[in-house]
Design a protein around this motif. Sequence first.
Motif, PDB file in Angstrom:
ATOM      1  N   ALA A   1      11.831  -5.907  -5.779  1.00  0.00           N
ATOM      2  CA  ALA A   1      12.808  -6.997  -5.781  1.00  0.00           C
ATOM      3  C   ALA A   1      13.749  -6.912  -4.583  1.00  0.00           C
ATOM      4  O   ALA A   1      14.297  -7.915  -4.138  1.00  0.00           O
ATOM      5  N   SER A   2      13.938  -5.697  -4.060  1.00  0.00           N
ATOM      6  CA  SER A   2      14.863  -5.489  -2.944  1.00  0.00           C
ATOM      7  C   SER A   2      14.137  -5.114  -1.663  1.00  0.00           C
ATOM      8  O   SER A   2      14.734  -4.526  -0.760  1.00  0.00           O
ATOM      9  N   ILE A   3      12.855  -5.424  -1.575  1.00  0.00           N
ATOM     10  CA  ILE A   3      12.054  -4.988  -0.428  1.00  0.00           C
ATOM     11  C   ILE A   3      12.608  -5.522   0.890  1.00  0.00           C
ATOM     12  O   ILE A   3      12.463  -4.883   1.926  1.00  0.00           O
ATOM     13  N   ASP A   4      13.296  -6.662   0.847  1.00  0.00           N
ATOM     14  CA  ASP A   4      13.875  -7.211   2.074  1.00  0.00           C
ATOM     15  C   ASP A   4      15.031  -6.346   2.581  1.00  0.00           C
ATOM     16  O   ASP A   4      15.407  -6.436   3.741  1.00  0.00           O
ATOM     17  N   MET A   5      15.575  -5.466   1.717  1.00  0.00           N
ATOM     18  CA  MET A   5      16.661  -4.568   2.133  1.00  0.00           C
ATOM     19  C   MET A   5      16.125  -3.296   2.798  1.00  0.00           C
ATOM     20  O   MET A   5      16.877  -2.563   3.429  1.00  0.00           O
ATOM     21  N   PHE A   6      14.816  -3.044   2.654  1.00  0.00           N
ATOM     22  CA  PHE A   6      14.222  -1.871   3.284  1.00  0.00           C
ATOM     23  C   PHE A   6      14.105  -2.105   4.781  1.00  0.00           C
ATOM     24  O   PHE A   6      13.607  -3.139   5.221  1.00  0.00           O
TER      25      PHE A   6
ATOM     26  N   LEU B   1      14.657   5.708  -7.513  1.00  0.00           N
ATOM     27  CA  LEU B   1      14.268   6.353  -8.766  1.00  0.00           C
ATOM     28  C   LEU B   1      15.390   7.223  -9.311  1.00  0.00           C
ATOM     29  O   LEU B   1      15.708   7.181 -10.498  1.00  0.00           O
ATOM     30  N   ARG B   2      16.013   7.987  -8.448  1.00  0.00           N
ATOM     31  CA  ARG B   2      17.121   8.851  -8.860  1.00  0.00           C
ATOM     32  C   ARG B   2      18.266   8.016  -9.424  1.00  0.00           C
ATOM     33  O   ARG B   2      18.841   8.352 -10.456  1.00  0.00           O
ATOM     34  N   ASN B   3      18.591   6.932  -8.766  1.00  0.00           N
ATOM     35  CA  ASN B   3      19.664   6.056  -9.247  1.00  0.00           C
ATOM     36  C   ASN B   3      19.310   5.416 -10.588  1.00  0.00           C
ATOM     37  O   ASN B   3      20.165   5.291 -11.467  1.00  0.00           O
ATOM     38  N   VAL B   4      18.059   5.020 -10.758  1.00  0.00           N
ATOM     39  CA  VAL B   4      17.610   4.452 -12.033  1.00  0.00           C
ATOM     40  C   VAL B   4      17.757   5.497 -13.131  1.00  0.00           C
ATOM     41  O   VAL B   4      18.245   5.203 -14.224  1.00  0.00           O
ATOM     42  N   TYR B   5      17.342   6.735 -12.835  1.00  0.00           N
ATOM     43  CA  TYR B   5      17.432   7.803 -13.831  1.00  0.00           C
ATOM     44  C   TYR B   5      18.877   8.032 -14.274  1.00  0.00           C
ATOM     45  O   TYR B   5      19.168   8.074 -15.465  1.00  0.00           O
ATOM     46  N   TYR B   6      19.782   8.182 -13.314  1.00  0.00           N
ATOM     47  CA  TYR B   6      21.172   8.460 -13.669  1.00  0.00           C
ATOM     48  C   TYR B   6      21.854   7.261 -14.341  1.00  0.00           C
ATOM     49  O   TYR B   6      22.679   7.445 -15.234  1.00  0.00           O
ATOM     50  N   SER B   7      21.487   6.055 -13.955  1.00  0.00           N
ATOM     51  CA  SER B   7      22.030   4.879 -14.637  1.00  0.00           C
ATOM     52  C   SER B   7      21.543   4.840 -16.087  1.00  0.00           C
ATOM     53  O   SER B   7      22.320   4.598 -17.014  1.00  0.00           O
ATOM     54  N   ASP B   8      20.266   5.104 -16.260  1.00  0.00           N
ATOM     55  CA  ASP B   8      19.680   5.138 -17.599  1.00  0.00           C
ATOM     56  C   ASP B   8      20.288   6.274 -18.426  1.00  0.00           C
ATOM     57  O   ASP B   8      20.580   6.102 -19.605  1.00  0.00           O
ATOM     58  N   PHE B   9      20.488   7.410 -17.796  1.00  0.00           N
ATOM     59  CA  PHE B   9      21.080   8.565 -18.473  1.00  0.00           C
ATOM     60  C   PHE B   9      22.473   8.230 -18.998  1.00  0.00           C
ATOM     61  O   PHE B   9      22.812   8.560 -20.128  1.00  0.00           O
TER      62      PHE B   9
ATOM     63  N   ASP C   1       8.185   5.017 -17.441  1.00  0.00           N
ATOM     64  CA  ASP C   1       9.127   3.897 -17.513  1.00  0.00           C
ATOM     65  C   ASP C   1      10.088   3.910 -16.325  1.00  0.00           C
ATOM     66  O   ASP C   1      10.397   2.864 -15.753  1.00  0.00           O
ATOM     67  N   LEU C   2      10.557   5.108 -15.962  1.00  0.00           N
ATOM     68  CA  LEU C   2      11.477   5.224 -14.822  1.00  0.00           C
ATOM     69  C   LEU C   2      10.798   4.783 -13.523  1.00  0.00           C
ATOM     70  O   LEU C   2      11.396   4.071 -12.713  1.00  0.00           O
ATOM     71  N   VAL C   3       9.560   5.224 -13.338  1.00  0.00           N
ATOM     72  CA  VAL C   3       8.820   4.845 -12.129  1.00  0.00           C
ATOM     73  C   VAL C   3       8.611   3.344 -12.089  1.00  0.00           C
ATOM     74  O   VAL C   3       8.813   2.701 -11.054  1.00  0.00           O
ATOM     75  N   GLN C   4       8.232   2.770 -13.231  1.00  0.00           N
ATOM     76  CA  GLN C   4       8.030   1.322 -13.274  1.00  0.00           C
ATOM     77  C   GLN C   4       9.316   0.587 -12.924  1.00  0.00           C
ATOM     78  O   GLN C   4       9.309  -0.352 -12.125  1.00  0.00           O
ATOM     79  N   GLU C   5      10.421   1.009 -13.511  1.00  0.00           N
ATOM     80  CA  GLU C   5      11.721   0.373 -13.228  1.00  0.00           C
ATOM     81  C   GLU C   5      12.084   0.513 -11.747  1.00  0.00           C
ATOM     82  O   GLU C   5      12.534  -0.449 -11.111  1.00  0.00           O
ATOM     83  N   ALA C   6      11.868   1.713 -11.204  1.00  0.00           N
ATOM     84  CA  ALA C   6      12.197   1.944  -9.789  1.00  0.00           C
ATOM     85  C   ALA C   6      11.337   1.072  -8.877  1.00  0.00           C
ATOM     86  O   ALA C   6      11.834   0.502  -7.899  1.00  0.00           O
ATOM     87  N   LEU C   7      10.061   0.956  -9.191  1.00  0.00           N
ATOM     88  CA  LEU C   7       9.170   0.129  -8.371  1.00  0.00           C
ATOM     89  C   LEU C   7       9.539  -1.352  -8.471  1.00  0.00           C
ATOM     90  O   LEU C   7       9.480  -2.073  -7.474  1.00  0.00           O
ATOM     91  N   MET C   8       9.930  -1.786  -9.657  1.00  0.00           N
ATOM     92  CA  MET C   8      10.361  -3.184  -9.798  1.00  0.00           C
ATOM     93  C   MET C   8      11.619  -3.437  -8.981  1.00  0.00           C
ATOM     94  O   MET C   8      11.729  -4.471  -8.315  1.00  0.00           O
ATOM     95  N   LYS C   9      12.564  -2.504  -9.016  1.00  0.00           N
ATOM     96  CA  LYS C   9      13.788  -2.663  -8.234  1.00  0.00           C
ATOM     97  C   LYS C   9      13.475  -2.634  -6.740  1.00  0.00           C
ATOM     98  O   LYS C   9      14.043  -3.401  -5.968  1.00  0.00           O
TER      99      LYS C   9
ATOM    100  N   ASP D   1       0.824  -1.203   0.000  1.00  0.00           N
ATOM    101  CA  ASP D   1       0.000   0.000   0.000  1.00  0.00           C
ATOM    102  C   ASP D   1       0.866   1.263   0.000  1.00  0.00           C
ATOM    103  O   ASP D   1       0.540   2.239  -0.667  1.00  0.00           O
ATOM    104  N   GLU D   2       1.955   1.231   0.749  1.00  0.00           N
ATOM    105  CA  GLU D   2       2.851   2.394   0.795  1.00  0.00           C
ATOM    106  C   GLU D   2       3.525   2.605  -0.558  1.00  0.00           C
ATOM    107  O   GLU D   2       3.679   3.744  -1.007  1.00  0.00           O
ATOM    108  N   LEU D   3       3.932   1.535  -1.221  1.00  0.00           N
ATOM    109  CA  LEU D   3       4.512   1.653  -2.565  1.00  0.00           C
ATOM    110  C   LEU D   3       3.509   2.293  -3.523  1.00  0.00           C
ATOM    111  O   LEU D   3       3.848   3.217  -4.263  1.00  0.00           O
ATOM    112  N   ILE D   4       2.290   1.819  -3.488  1.00  0.00           N
ATOM    113  CA  ILE D   4       1.248   2.340  -4.375  1.00  0.00           C
ATOM    114  C   ILE D   4       0.947   3.798  -4.058  1.00  0.00           C
ATOM    115  O   ILE D   4       0.765   4.621  -4.956  1.00  0.00           O
ATOM    116  N   ARG D   5       0.933   4.150  -2.794  1.00  0.00           N
ATOM    117  CA  ARG D   5       0.641   5.522  -2.371  1.00  0.00           C
ATOM    118  C   ARG D   5       1.687   6.507  -2.883  1.00  0.00           C
ATOM    119  O   ARG D   5       1.386   7.672  -3.134  1.00  0.00           O
TER     120      ARG D   5
END
Length: 178
Positions: A41-46, A60-68, A30-38, A5-9
């Motif tokens: 996938a890493s929710i156990d690290m939160f 999201l910021r890391n996904v953007y700069y990696s993609d950039f 696309d960036l948001v989708q990629e960030a949410l998938m990451k 629910d927090e992810l969706i919010r």
Amino acid sequence: MSVRDELIRQIPNLRAFAVSLCGNAERADDLVQEALMKAWASIDMFEAGTNMRAWLFTILRNVYYSDFRKKRREVEDADGKLAANLASHPEQHGHLDMVDFRSALAKLAPDQREALVLVGASGFSYDEAAEICGCAVGTVKSRVNRARTRLAELLSVQSGGEYGPDHQSRSVVEARRF
């Protein structure tokens, strides 16, 4: 509230931040989708009890700069000239003001734009924004101040009274009060 629910919010906030970073709504999605998938996938690290919003924005910021970095050789439309040829121009003043604002925002240095969006539009504290950007709080404060000053110059804003709704919008709001 569950993790899901927090992810969706946070999706609308993530999308707004992504649009401010890349200036393109489709790419932002696309960036948001990629960030949410990451994130998923890493929710156990939160770490429970920490700021999930800041964690998601960092991803999201890391996904953007990696993609950039990967897409440096692609043709970009940073000034929006190509996109402007594809879109019809708005007839309302508010839309024109938004076009001017987006254009001015795109002219800011990337680090200033990022800091301004995190603090000014996304509601992060300076401390949270510094954590997301990986820099000192004073650096974020300086970037936000320089960004605000530069935006005022680019938009020819003379005083704080120039902010807010245009004349037509103001009269509609005032009419609803009575």
